[in-house]
Design a protein around this motif. Structure first.
Motif, PDB file in Angstrom:
ATOM      1  N   ARG A 136      17.828  63.760 -12.550  1.00  0.00           N
ATOM      2  CA  ARG A 136      18.312  62.374 -12.556  1.00  0.00           C
ATOM      3  C   ARG A 136      17.375  61.452 -11.772  1.00  0.00           C
ATOM      4  NH1 ARG A 136      21.405  62.535 -16.932  1.00  0.00           N
ATOM      5  NH2 ARG A 136      23.247  63.870 -16.708  1.00  0.00           N
ATOM      6  N   SER A 137      16.771  61.973 -10.711  1.00  0.00           N
ATOM      7  CA  SER A 137      15.812  61.176  -9.942  1.00  0.00           C
ATOM      8  C   SER A 137      14.585  60.854 -10.792  1.00  0.00           C
ATOM      9  CB  SER A 137      15.383  61.938  -8.685  1.00  0.00           C
ATOM     10  OG  SER A 137      16.461  62.127  -7.804  1.00  0.00           O
ATOM     11  N   TYR A 138      14.132  61.835 -11.549  1.00  0.00           N
ATOM     12  CA  TYR A 138      12.980  61.590 -12.427  1.00  0.00           C
ATOM     13  C   TYR A 138      13.339  60.590 -13.529  1.00  0.00           C
ATOM     14  CZ  TYR A 138       9.041  62.410 -15.537  1.00  0.00           C
ATOM     15  OH  TYR A 138       7.938  62.238 -16.330  1.00  0.00           O
ATOM     16  N   GLU A 139      14.539  60.689 -14.048  1.00  0.00           N
ATOM     17  CA  GLU A 139      14.995  59.713 -15.050  1.00  0.00           C
ATOM     18  C   GLU A 139      14.946  58.298 -14.487  1.00  0.00           C
ATOM     19  OE1 GLU A 139      18.259  61.452 -18.149  1.00  0.00           O
ATOM     20  OE2 GLU A 139      18.924  61.208 -16.091  1.00  0.00           O
ATOM     21  N   GLN A 140      15.329  58.151 -13.218  1.00  0.00           N
ATOM     22  CA  GLN A 140      15.441  56.822 -12.609  1.00  0.00           C
ATOM     23  C   GLN A 140      14.108  56.298 -12.101  1.00  0.00           C
ATOM     24  OE1 GLN A 140      18.330  54.929 -12.382  1.00  0.00           O
ATOM     25  NE2 GLN A 140      17.016  53.287 -11.601  1.00  0.00           N
ATOM     26  N   TRP A 141      13.329  57.149 -11.466  1.00  0.00           N
ATOM     27  CA  TRP A 141      12.148  56.673 -10.744  1.00  0.00           C
ATOM     28  C   TRP A 141      10.821  57.245 -11.247  1.00  0.00           C
ATOM     29  CZ3 TRP A 141      16.044  58.536  -6.888  1.00  0.00           C
ATOM     30  CH2 TRP A 141      16.885  57.517  -6.470  1.00  0.00           C
ATOM     31  N   GLY A 142      10.859  58.119 -12.221  1.00  0.00           N
ATOM     32  CA  GLY A 142       9.607  58.713 -12.682  1.00  0.00           C
ATOM     33  C   GLY A 142       8.979  59.589 -11.609  1.00  0.00           C
ATOM     34  N   THR A 143       7.667  59.702 -11.624  1.00  0.00           N
ATOM     35  CA  THR A 143       6.986  60.579 -10.663  1.00  0.00           C
ATOM     36  C   THR A 143       7.083  60.082  -9.224  1.00  0.00           C
ATOM     37  OG1 THR A 143       4.895  59.464 -11.169  1.00  0.00           O
ATOM     38  CG2 THR A 143       5.362  61.509 -12.354  1.00  0.00           C
ATOM     39  N   SER A 144       7.479  58.835  -9.008  1.00  0.00           N
ATOM     40  CA  SER A 144       7.664  58.352  -7.637  1.00  0.00           C
ATOM     41  C   SER A 144       8.873  59.016  -6.973  1.00  0.00           C
ATOM     42  CB  SER A 144       7.815  56.831  -7.603  1.00  0.00           C
ATOM     43  OG  SER A 144       8.979  56.426  -8.282  1.00  0.00           O
ATOM     44  N   CYS A 145       9.682  59.736  -7.752  1.00  0.00           N
ATOM     45  CA  CYS A 145      10.833  60.426  -7.158  1.00  0.00           C
ATOM     46  C   CYS A 145      10.401  61.475  -6.144  1.00  0.00           C
ATOM     47  CB  CYS A 145      11.685  61.079  -8.249  1.00  0.00           C
ATOM     48  SG  CYS A 145      10.931  62.495  -9.074  1.00  0.00           S
ATOM     49  N   PHE A 146       9.216  62.056  -6.324  1.00  0.00           N
ATOM     50  CA  PHE A 146       8.781  63.129  -5.425  1.00  0.00           C
ATOM     51  C   PHE A 146       8.620  62.633  -3.987  1.00  0.00           C
ATOM     52  CE2 PHE A 146       6.726  64.433  -9.586  1.00  0.00           C
ATOM     53  CZ  PHE A 146       7.784  65.247  -9.940  1.00  0.00           C
ATOM     54  N   GLU A 147       8.312  61.351  -3.838  1.00  0.00           N
ATOM     55  CA  GLU A 147       8.176  60.774  -2.506  1.00  0.00           C
ATOM     56  C   GLU A 147       9.513  60.695  -1.781  1.00  0.00           C
ATOM     57  OE1 GLU A 147       6.303  56.957  -2.993  1.00  0.00           O
ATOM     58  OE2 GLU A 147       5.087  57.709  -4.655  1.00  0.00           O
ATOM     59  N   ARG A 148      10.609  60.732  -2.531  1.00  0.00           N
ATOM     60  CA  ARG A 148      11.942  60.601  -1.949  1.00  0.00           C
ATOM     61  C   ARG A 148      12.536  61.935  -1.511  1.00  0.00           C
ATOM     62  NH1 ARG A 148      14.836  55.796  -3.679  1.00  0.00           N
ATOM     63  NH2 ARG A 148      13.434  54.364  -4.769  1.00  0.00           N
ATOM     64  N   PHE A 149      12.010  63.027  -2.031  1.00  0.00           N
ATOM     65  CA  PHE A 149      12.592  64.335  -1.745  1.00  0.00           C
ATOM     66  C   PHE A 149      12.232  64.784  -0.336  1.00  0.00           C
ATOM     67  CE2 PHE A 149      12.137  65.434  -6.529  1.00  0.00           C
ATOM     68  CZ  PHE A 149      13.205  64.613  -6.821  1.00  0.00           C
ATOM     69  N   ARG A 150      13.224  65.329   0.358  1.00  0.00           N
ATOM     70  CA  ARG A 150      12.995  65.935   1.677  1.00  0.00           C
ATOM     71  C   ARG A 150      13.392  67.408   1.560  1.00  0.00           C
ATOM     72  NH1 ARG A 150      10.480  62.179   1.716  1.00  0.00           N
ATOM     73  NH2 ARG A 150      10.330  60.477   3.229  1.00  0.00           N
ATOM     74  N   GLY A 151      12.396  68.259   1.591  1.00  0.00           N
ATOM     75  CA  GLY A 151      12.618  69.680   1.413  1.00  0.00           C
ATOM     76  C   GLY A 151      11.349  70.337   0.934  1.00  0.00           C
ATOM     77  N   PHE A 152      11.482  71.337   0.095  1.00  0.00           N
ATOM     78  CA  PHE A 152      10.308  71.990  -0.475  1.00  0.00           C
ATOM     79  C   PHE A 152      10.613  72.318  -1.928  1.00  0.00           C
ATOM     80  CE2 PHE A 152      12.980  75.355   1.078  1.00  0.00           C
ATOM     81  CZ  PHE A 152      12.839  76.402   0.176  1.00  0.00           C
ATOM     82  N   PHE A 153       9.580  72.283  -2.768  1.00  0.00           N
ATOM     83  CA  PHE A 153       9.833  72.501  -4.183  1.00  0.00           C
ATOM     84  C   PHE A 153       8.537  72.804  -4.932  1.00  0.00           C
ATOM     85  CE2 PHE A 153       9.243  67.964  -3.454  1.00  0.00           C
ATOM     86  CZ  PHE A 153       8.298  67.611  -4.412  1.00  0.00           C
ATOM     87  N   ALA A 154       8.694  73.605  -5.968  1.00  0.00           N
ATOM     88  CA  ALA A 154       7.693  73.784  -7.018  1.00  0.00           C
ATOM     89  C   ALA A 154       8.478  73.719  -8.316  1.00  0.00           C
ATOM     90  CB  ALA A 154       6.971  75.110  -6.882  1.00  0.00           C
ATOM     91  N   LEU A 155       8.091  72.835  -9.227  1.00  0.00           N
ATOM     92  CA  LEU A 155       8.911  72.631 -10.417  1.00  0.00           C
ATOM     93  C   LEU A 155       8.060  72.425 -11.663  1.00  0.00           C
ATOM     94  CD1 LEU A 155       8.983  69.357 -11.320  1.00  0.00           C
ATOM     95  CD2 LEU A 155      10.244  69.203  -9.165  1.00  0.00           C
ATOM     96  N   VAL A 156       8.691  72.736 -12.790  1.00  0.00           N
ATOM     97  CA  VAL A 156       8.124  72.457 -14.111  1.00  0.00           C
ATOM     98  C   VAL A 156       9.212  71.745 -14.895  1.00  0.00           C
ATOM     99  CG1 VAL A 156       6.993  73.388 -16.146  1.00  0.00           C
ATOM    100  CG2 VAL A 156       6.814  74.611 -13.965  1.00  0.00           C
ATOM    101  N   LEU A 157       8.888  70.581 -15.435  1.00  0.00           N
ATOM    102  CA  LEU A 157       9.861  69.760 -16.159  1.00  0.00           C
ATOM    103  C   LEU A 157       9.311  69.468 -17.558  1.00  0.00           C
ATOM    104  CD1 LEU A 157      12.588  68.158 -15.801  1.00  0.00           C
ATOM    105  CD2 LEU A 157      11.148  66.161 -15.335  1.00  0.00           C
ATOM    106  N   PHE A 158      10.051  69.884 -18.573  1.00  0.00           N
ATOM    107  CA  PHE A 158       9.647  69.627 -19.956  1.00  0.00           C
ATOM    108  C   PHE A 158      10.448  68.463 -20.524  1.00  0.00           C
ATOM    109  CE2 PHE A 158      10.018  70.776 -24.615  1.00  0.00           C
ATOM    110  CZ  PHE A 158       8.732  70.354 -24.934  1.00  0.00           C
ATOM    111  N   ASP A 159       9.726  67.489 -21.083  1.00  0.00           N
ATOM    112  CA  ASP A 159      10.334  66.339 -21.741  1.00  0.00           C
ATOM    113  C   ASP A 159      10.305  66.599 -23.239  1.00  0.00           C
ATOM    114  OD1 ASP A 159      10.858  63.893 -22.993  1.00  0.00           O
ATOM    115  OD2 ASP A 159      10.023  62.739 -21.326  1.00  0.00           O
ATOM    116  N   LEU A 160      11.493  66.853 -23.832  1.00  0.00           N
ATOM    117  CA  LEU A 160      11.582  67.194 -25.250  1.00  0.00           C
ATOM    118  C   LEU A 160      11.092  66.062 -26.152  1.00  0.00           C
ATOM    119  CD1 LEU A 160      15.005  69.001 -25.072  1.00  0.00           C
ATOM    120  CD2 LEU A 160      13.059  69.948 -26.313  1.00  0.00           C
TER     121      LEU A 160
END
Length: 633
Positions: A136-160
């Motif tokens: 939902r964050s990516y839907e709202q903010w695009g790649t700028s969402c990563f700047e908002r996350f506090r934690g750790f992550f490795a992700l793969v997101l497919f856009d159909l």
């Protein structure tokens, strides 16, 4: 934390054997659930399947992958789950939300705050998971969402709809994500083993430059390279988007360390702000639905976290683990006991026997766990410690990793700090004298000599004769204070520390949580003046000042830093016969003359035990990982 794996095959395939094999190799990462998702060009939705370890709630809803004769597809996602937040079936992955399909490993600690913000913006949620918050964050903010996350992550997101694959990692690279491209195809995973399994007919060649850097100076993971050609990590603080229709690739860095330090803060202002940030960081990392425990070494960083935990409201009693060293000169147990005594209502203190953590017990298995040559046999002791924590019911380990890199805690920081002081002008003479006093107060002569030796160029002509590959001058830590701080916090050092720790923990599995490496903490500390980091001969001065009312003075103002002491030289001496025999059996080693190393074993042990260790480790790695044989140890 979890394990993710997948691939994109331009020409497609019918079989699912490969993706299942890749996922099996990461089973220890996620014992709680298993999931698969496939897509073929032209499909609108893709298809999800269960596996052998899929939770009953999803197993009853999804077709079993093992019952399918064929699944035509080009894109495959696989997931193994280790559930620590929201243990319900809602955390199943791959997660399909509208046009997006997510594979994700990590924890977003501020997901509840982001959820509220997104709901106010009109987002509708179907689960309480942090994975859905990511989508939902990516839907709202695009790649700028990563700047908002506090934690750790490795992700793969497919856009159909757009037919794009998006890869991203957290700002410091705590969660691993490896890639390899081969002839228009792409493979990815949390570990290297699945990528090697994906290329059985033509295994990637060993990258000689990585071997040379490791042998010469112990450098690993430099610039996100691995020991294999074409297998590399997605850079920390970055995203990578691949357009499957055209092959076009975009890449960007979304975060970096602050550019300048603020020279105008007082010690009171700085320490108060640091205290508040550390409290916030620890609070974030206490959110869990499984048992949390602390590693309490007795050093400043872990003790500060324990004391901070006791300041938080509504905290219960949790286990705190200390490894006891039978050599009193290296035993930090008395300091850990002082901390627990100061806060008896908050900790159940468990003392672990530091003896018996010997790598020789599991030499071959541990080489497979780490996947690449590593820095010291002490790493195995850390792995054993996590297994003991797990046996005590601990699923999440909070520890003080990163404090030295963040706050100039290494003894070598004294020398670069004195250079910085010298540039400040004649008035810095007294502070330089204090630094010198700090060096002699805090270090033994042998430790001081080791630091001075490291200032020399790392090449050694006597060891070059053992090598069969070119030994170019490796990168070295800069003598400049600011540059060296950034090098240690970046891919020069931090990436390897996080990677090797992550592999240790996830093999158990236990989730590591590192409050000192919260992105807000890192940003703030890299704006602090060097004068606040080292002062009056004390490293990490601002942290000591921040905790001055909360830690026993004996812990706060300790003269010597011990870390996790391990006598590598004694270990090499103790196992000399077995290790020399292994070297002699590795005569076809393409990177060094192992027979010559065995013949010079005693001399290398005296002159450079760390270099000898790297040769031994590389030989064992060659036998086990490259040749696929046991080393006989």
């Amino acid at each position: 934390m979890c394990g993710i794996a997948g691939y994109w095959l331009s020409n497609g395939t019918q079989t699912t054997e490969l993706i299942q094999a890749m996922n099996r190799l990461q089973k220890r990462r996620g014992p709680d659930d298993e999931g698969y998702w496939f897509w073929q060009n032209g499909e609108e939705q893709g298809r999800a399947f269960s596996g052998e370890d899929t939770t009953p709630g999803w197993k009853n809803q999804l077709p079993d992958i093992n019952c399918q004769l064929s699944i035509p597809h080009q894109l495959a996602f696989a997931h193994r789950r280790y559930a620590v937040i929201d243990l319900s079936n809602a955390g199943h992955q791959p997660l399909v939300v509208g046009q997006y399909v997510l594979l994700y490993n990590g924890e977003i600690y501020n997901h509840a705050d982001l959820r509220s913000e997104l709901q106010n913006l009109g987002a509708v949620f179907f689960t309480h998971t942090d994975a859905e918050v990511i989508v939902r964050s990516y839907e709202q903010w695009g790649t700028s969402c990563f700047e908002r996350f506090r934690g750790f992550f490795a992700l793969v997101l497919f856009d159909l709809r757009a037919q794009t694959l998006l890869f991203a990692r957290d700002p410091l690279g705590k969660a691993p994500l490896y890639l390899i491209r081969r002839e228009g195809d792409l493979y990815f995973a949390s570990d290297i083993k699945p990528l090697l399994a994906a290329c059985p007919e033509e295994r990637p060649r060993v990258r000689n430059a990585s071997v040379a850097q490791y042998l010469k100076s112990g450098l690993r993971d430099f610039n996100y390279q691995t020991f294999w050609e074409n297998i590399h990590s997605v850079p920390a603080a970055s995203w990578l988007r691949i357009h499957l229709k055209t092959g076009y690739t975009e890449q960007a860095t979304y975060w970096q360390l602050p550019e300048y330090r603020n020279e105008n803060r007082s010690i009171e202002e700085a320490s108060d702000a640091l205290f508040d940030l550390l409290r916030q960081s620890l609070q974030r990392r206490l959110v869990a639905d499984r048992q949390v425990g602390f590693t309490l070494s007795g050093g400043l960083d872990s003790s500060a976290l324990a004391a901070m935990y006791a300041q938080l409201p509504n905290t219960g009693k949790v286990p705190a683990f200390t490894v006891q060293n039978n050599n009193p000169a290296f035993d930090e147990t008395p300091f850990a006991r002082m901390v627990v005594k100061a806060y008896p209502a908050h900790f159940e203190h468990i003392i672990l026997d530091g003896e018996g953590f010997d790598l020789m017990q599991d030499w071959n298995d541990f080489l497979e766990i780490q996947e690449e040559p590593f820095h010291d046999p002490a790493l195995y002791a850390d792995f054993c410690q996590q297994k003991i924590l797990k046996s005590h019911g601990v699923d999440i380990n909070i520890n003080g990793a990163g404090g030295d890199e963040l706050l100039a805690g290494y003894p070598a920081n004294f020398l670069s700090h004195m250079r910085w002081l010298k540039k400040q002008g004649p008035g810095s003479f007294l502070q330089i004298a204090a630094d010198l006093k700090g060096i002699f107060d805090n270090l033994s002569f042998s430790e001081l000599w080791q630091i001075l030796q490291k200032r020399k160029h790392p090449t050694r002509r006597e060891s070059d004769s053992f090598f069969r590959i070119p030994q170019d001058t490796p990168p070295a830590i800069s003598p400049d204070f600011e540059t060296s701080m950034r090098q240690r916090m970046g891919p020069w050092l931090m990436h390897y520390w996080l990677r090797s720790q992550h592999k240790n923990y996830m093999q158990v599995p236990v989730e590591p949580r590192l409050p000192f490496l919260d992105v807000d903490m890192v940003e703030y500390c890299f704006t602090l003046s060097p004068a606040l980091l080292i002062q009056d001969g004390w490293t990490k001065y601002v942290l000591r000042h921040a905790m001055r009312h909360h830690l026993p003075k004996e812990v706060l103002w300790r003269k010597r830093k011990m870390g996790f002491p391990f006598d590598t030289k004694n270990w090499l001496l103790q196992h000399e016969s077995a290790l020399k025999s292994m070297l002699l059996r590795d005569a076809d080693n393409p990177w060094m003359d192992t027979s010559a190393v065995a013949g010079a074993y005693s001399g290398l042990l005296d002159s450079d035990p760390q270099m000898l260790w790297r040769m031994v480790c590389l030989s064992g790695w060659h036998i086990k990982i490259i040749r696929g044989q046991t080393s006989g140890l």
